[in-house]
Scaffold this motif. Sequence first.
Motif, PDB file in Angstrom:
ATOM      1  N   GLU A  15      -4.108  13.071  -6.957  1.00  0.00           N
ATOM      2  CA  GLU A  15      -3.027  12.400  -7.678  1.00  0.00           C
ATOM      3  C   GLU A  15      -3.538  11.032  -8.102  1.00  0.00           C
ATOM      4  O   GLU A  15      -4.229  10.359  -7.334  1.00  0.00           O
ATOM      5  CB  GLU A  15      -1.792  12.208  -6.794  1.00  0.00           C
ATOM      6  CG  GLU A  15      -1.122  13.477  -6.336  1.00  0.00           C
ATOM      7  CD  GLU A  15      -0.388  14.204  -7.443  1.00  0.00           C
ATOM      8  OE1 GLU A  15      -0.066  13.588  -8.481  1.00  0.00           O
ATOM      9  OE2 GLU A  15      -0.147  15.406  -7.265  1.00  0.00           O
ATOM     10  N   VAL A  17      -2.014   7.429  -9.304  1.00  0.00           N
ATOM     11  CA  VAL A  17      -0.768   6.665  -9.364  1.00  0.00           C
ATOM     12  C   VAL A  17      -1.097   5.178  -9.393  1.00  0.00           C
ATOM     13  O   VAL A  17      -2.217   4.770  -9.108  1.00  0.00           O
ATOM     14  CB  VAL A  17       0.145   6.960  -8.147  1.00  0.00           C
ATOM     15  CG1 VAL A  17       0.577   8.413  -8.111  1.00  0.00           C
ATOM     16  CG2 VAL A  17      -0.517   6.563  -6.849  1.00  0.00           C
ATOM     17  N   ASN A  21       2.264   2.078  -5.588  1.00  0.00           N
ATOM     18  CA  ASN A  21       3.109   3.208  -5.196  1.00  0.00           C
ATOM     19  C   ASN A  21       2.629   3.888  -3.920  1.00  0.00           C
ATOM     20  O   ASN A  21       3.126   4.940  -3.552  1.00  0.00           O
ATOM     21  CB  ASN A  21       3.160   4.247  -6.321  1.00  0.00           C
ATOM     22  CG  ASN A  21       3.964   3.766  -7.503  1.00  0.00           C
ATOM     23  OD1 ASN A  21       4.623   2.738  -7.444  1.00  0.00           O
ATOM     24  ND2 ASN A  21       3.897   4.489  -8.593  1.00  0.00           N
ATOM     25  N   LEU A  35       5.679   9.363  -6.793  1.00  0.00           N
ATOM     26  CA  LEU A  35       5.337  10.000  -8.053  1.00  0.00           C
ATOM     27  C   LEU A  35       6.485   9.820  -9.025  1.00  0.00           C
ATOM     28  O   LEU A  35       7.556   9.326  -8.658  1.00  0.00           O
ATOM     29  CB  LEU A  35       5.060  11.494  -7.828  1.00  0.00           C
ATOM     30  CG  LEU A  35       3.974  11.830  -6.807  1.00  0.00           C
ATOM     31  CD1 LEU A  35       3.922  13.335  -6.583  1.00  0.00           C
ATOM     32  CD2 LEU A  35       2.632  11.308  -7.270  1.00  0.00           C
TER      33      LEU A  35
END
Length: 64
Positions: A15, A17, A21, A35
């Motif tokens: 992922e 990001v 976060n 997300l």
Amino acid sequence: MATIAYEGPDGTAEETVDAGNITDSGKVQGLRIKLEDGYIHLPYTRVYWVRMSEDEGKADYSSA
């Protein structure tokens, strides 16, 4: 930005990001990743690596 590689149900997953976060998870001893459509809670044992710039990886411990 930060990229997290982890062990998911279907094998290795990644992922990307915003580094802001990523926080410690209160539900598991691991990471909480926000997300666009929710959150992922990853135990530390399932995290392979987290890559981000040096500035993004610094914590701000100021009391302001």
